[in-house]
Motif scaffolding. Structure first.
Motif, PDB file in Angstrom:
ATOM      1  N   ASP A  22     -43.502 -58.605   5.116  1.00 17.82           N
ATOM      2  CA  ASP A  22     -43.717 -57.084   4.401  1.00 17.82           C
ATOM      3  C   ASP A  22     -43.650 -56.767   2.212  1.00 17.82           C
ATOM      4  OD1 ASP A  22     -41.714 -57.289   6.625  1.00 17.82           O
ATOM      5  OD2 ASP A  22     -40.551 -58.014   5.699  1.00 17.82           O
ATOM      6  N   ILE A  23     -44.028 -58.604   2.431  1.00 13.17           N
ATOM      7  CA  ILE A  23     -45.103 -58.377   1.792  1.00 13.17           C
ATOM      8  C   ILE A  23     -46.169 -57.844   1.289  1.00 13.17           C
ATOM      9  CG2 ILE A  23     -45.537 -59.229  -0.786  1.00 13.17           C
ATOM     10  CD1 ILE A  23     -42.812 -61.117  -0.722  1.00 13.17           C
ATOM     11  N   ALA A  24     -47.336 -58.059   2.608  1.00  8.46           N
ATOM     12  CA  ALA A  24     -48.623 -57.849   2.353  1.00  8.46           C
ATOM     13  C   ALA A  24     -48.456 -56.446   2.437  1.00  8.46           C
ATOM     14  CB  ALA A  24     -49.737 -58.550   3.227  1.00  8.46           C
ATOM     15  N   LYS A  25     -47.347 -55.759   3.076  1.00 12.49           N
ATOM     16  CA  LYS A  25     -47.339 -54.354   3.294  1.00 12.49           C
ATOM     17  C   LYS A  25     -48.329 -53.261   1.657  1.00 12.49           C
ATOM     18  CE  LYS A  25     -44.407 -54.034   7.420  1.00 12.49           C
ATOM     19  NZ  LYS A  25     -43.645 -54.497   7.389  1.00 12.49           N
ATOM     20  N   SER A  26     -47.222 -54.384   0.182  1.00 11.81           N
ATOM     21  CA  SER A  26     -47.321 -53.205  -0.563  1.00 11.81           C
ATOM     22  C   SER A  26     -48.299 -54.239  -1.432  1.00 11.81           C
ATOM     23  CB  SER A  26     -46.208 -53.045  -1.071  1.00 11.81           C
ATOM     24  OG  SER A  26     -45.247 -53.945  -1.178  1.00 11.81           O
ATOM     25  N   LEU A  27     -48.654 -55.411  -0.985  1.00  7.33           N
ATOM     26  CA  LEU A  27     -49.276 -56.148  -2.282  1.00  7.33           C
ATOM     27  C   LEU A  27     -51.106 -56.977  -1.221  1.00  7.33           C
ATOM     28  CD1 LEU A  27     -48.489 -56.519  -5.508  1.00  7.33           C
ATOM     29  CD2 LEU A  27     -47.132 -58.988  -4.157  1.00  7.33           C
ATOM     30  N   ASP A  28     -51.626 -56.933  -2.477  1.00  4.09           N
ATOM     31  CA  ASP A  28     -52.869 -57.055  -2.013  1.00  4.09           C
ATOM     32  C   ASP A  28     -52.839 -58.994  -1.736  1.00  4.09           C
ATOM     33  OD1 ASP A  28     -55.450 -57.620  -1.069  1.00  4.09           O
ATOM     34  OD2 ASP A  28     -56.149 -58.215  -3.350  1.00  4.09           O
ATOM     35  N   THR A  29     -52.663 -59.469  -1.201  1.00  5.04           N
ATOM     36  CA  THR A  29     -52.242 -61.030  -0.496  1.00  5.04           C
ATOM     37  C   THR A  29     -52.099 -61.354   1.162  1.00  5.04           C
ATOM     38  OG1 THR A  29     -50.826 -62.905  -0.490  1.00  5.04           O
ATOM     39  CG2 THR A  29     -49.512 -61.359  -0.657  1.00  5.04           C
ATOM     40  N   THR A  30     -51.925 -61.917   1.775  1.00  8.55           N
ATOM     41  CA  THR A  30     -51.737 -62.331   3.520  1.00  8.55           C
ATOM     42  C   THR A  30     -50.703 -63.338   3.309  1.00  8.55           C
ATOM     43  OG1 THR A  30     -53.642 -63.962   3.256  1.00  8.55           O
ATOM     44  CG2 THR A  30     -54.265 -61.718   3.266  1.00  8.55           C
ATOM     45  N   ASP A  31     -49.891 -63.238   5.141  1.00  9.13           N
ATOM     46  CA  ASP A  31     -49.654 -64.638   5.475  1.00  9.13           C
ATOM     47  C   ASP A  31     -50.158 -66.018   4.793  1.00  9.13           C
ATOM     48  OD1 ASP A  31     -46.950 -65.569   6.458  1.00  9.13           O
ATOM     49  OD2 ASP A  31     -47.999 -65.708   8.216  1.00  9.13           O
ATOM     50  N   GLU A  32     -51.356 -66.395   4.957  1.00  9.16           N
ATOM     51  CA  GLU A  32     -52.464 -67.288   5.281  1.00  9.16           C
ATOM     52  C   GLU A  32     -51.787 -67.959   4.420  1.00  9.16           C
ATOM     53  OE1 GLU A  32     -53.504 -64.268   7.241  1.00  9.16           O
ATOM     54  OE2 GLU A  32     -52.507 -65.302   8.444  1.00  9.16           O
ATOM     55  N   TRP A  33     -52.367 -66.632   2.883  1.00 13.93           N
ATOM     56  CA  TRP A  33     -52.878 -66.990   1.829  1.00 13.93           C
ATOM     57  C   TRP A  33     -51.082 -68.009   1.303  1.00 13.93           C
ATOM     58  CZ3 TRP A  33     -50.944 -67.248  -3.347  1.00 13.93           C
ATOM     59  CH2 TRP A  33     -51.391 -67.690  -4.430  1.00 13.93           C
TER      60      TRP A  33
END
Ligand code: ACO
Length: 323
Positions: A22-33
């Motif tokens: 959900d966070i990765a939809k609006s921020l430059d991040t990934t579940d893996e990181w």
């Protein structure tokens, strides 16, 4: 001297659960990181209009029901928080009104992620001396309200929640006298202020401010200082890791918890871990973890539990509680 024993435990998490995806939809991040660096998979976030005192009051009601104690018999409420509803009155006073603890005096403690152990220690002093008989100690934080949601280095790390303990002071003639808080150890170093702080206050800038953190530096301090705190609590009680049934660490990062486990040769099975589900709820992580482990039957009456934390300030702390 009297001793403060645990009579009840409670917790509250907002219903809105936000996953890494959900966070990765609006921020430059990934579940893996996020999973690889922190062990966090999700966090709970307050709805608009909900405040820290709402969560704290819910956790308190559950702890009181668990203890079988009426709110009117509580004479002290201490809330550890860095996200009070207002600069004043204290969030503890709002909780007092919400749960109907009409006979209590109530105030807040701010020691960031170590706040719950600080609050526990403060309440313990009142109970040991007989100045209070029954206390509610609550850790509650709405970190979502002070995050910069455009800063990926902090926004992914925190969640909202509250946990509470009901404590009672008993004297040596009481059957449970050997239980309770056996020691608490508090430390601070204000010189490291700029490693982790909130960048403004409503009083100086008319806005709430945001969390700023030098994550890598904090990580190194966390391993060192939590290590010192654990060493201190074991030494003070003439105990080794083998004597302890459960370690309940502040939940800032799974890698920090694993680092402590390796350093002290504490089997991970003895560590209560909630960081994957709750992320870092600041002052609430430890009472929420206690609530979860007591509820699912891991922590049993009479067992020895070590609490440990490190947070902004810097502050760090540990305690030994016989459940
Ligand atoms: N998604 C993707 N990439 C990211 C993210 C993110 N969410 N955040 C940072 N990055 C990037 C950085 O930009 C950096 O990129 P670069 O190499 O191109 O410059 C890279 O990932 C590595 O960044 P680091 O900050 O060095 O990553 P690190 O491995 O140190 O992990 C973390 C960061 C998770 C914050 C870690 O340092 C940590 O857990 N620190 C301790 C936090 C803590 O203990 N807090 C406790 C107190 S909290 C309290 O008291 C309120």
């Amino acid at each position: 001297m009297r001793r403060s024993i645990v009579r009840g435990v409670g917790g509250y998490l907002p219903s809105n659960c936000v996953t890494n995806a959900d966070i990765a939809k609006s921020l430059d991040t990934t579940d893996e990181w996020i999973v690889e660096r922190t062990g966090m998979k999700q966090r709970h976030v307050l709805a608009d209009g909900q405040n820290t005192s709402d969560m704290a009051a819910e956790a308190a009601k559950i702890a009181l029901a668990n203890a079988g104690i009426d709110a009117a018999s509580i004479d002290l409420i201490v809330v550890a928080t860095v996200t009070p509803d207002n600069p004043f009155p204290a969030t503890a006073a709002r909780v007092q009104a919400k749960i109907g603890a009409t006979n209590a005096f109530a105030f807040d403690v701010n020691a960031v992620c170590s706040g719950f152990i600080y609050a526990l220690s403060v309440a313990d002093q009142y109970l040991k001396t007989g100045m209070a008989k029954r206390a509610l100690v609550i850790g509650a934080d709405a970190m979502s309200k002070i995050l910069d949601w455009n800063d990926r280095s902090t926004a992914v790390l925190f969640g909202d929640g509250a946990g509470a303990l009901v404590l009672e002071g008993v004297d040596e003639s009481h059957a449970d006298y050997n239980r309770g808080i056996h020691s608490a150890h508090l430390f601070s170093d204000g010189g490291c202020y700029d490693l982790l702080y909130v960048d403004t206050t409503p009083a100086c800038a008319k806005q709430p401010g945001h969390v700023r953190m030098q994550g890598r530096e904090i990580f190194k301090f966390a391993i060192k200082l939590i290590g010192e705190a654990v060493e201190t609590v074991l030494k003070s009680n003439n105990m080794t890791v083998n004597d302890i049934d459960w370690f309940v660490p502040h939940q800032a990062n799974l890698r920090i918890i694993e680092g402590i486990s390796v350093h002290f040769k504490i089997p991970m099975e003895k560590m209560v871990v909630t960081v994957d589900k709750h992320s870092n709820t600041s002052a609430a992580t430890i009472p929420l973890a206690l609530w979860e482990a007591a509820r699912d039957g891991r922590i049993q009456k009479g067992q020895k539990v070590v609490l440990e934390a490190m947070g902004g300030g810097l502050t760090w702390a540990s305690a030994l509680v016989k459940w």
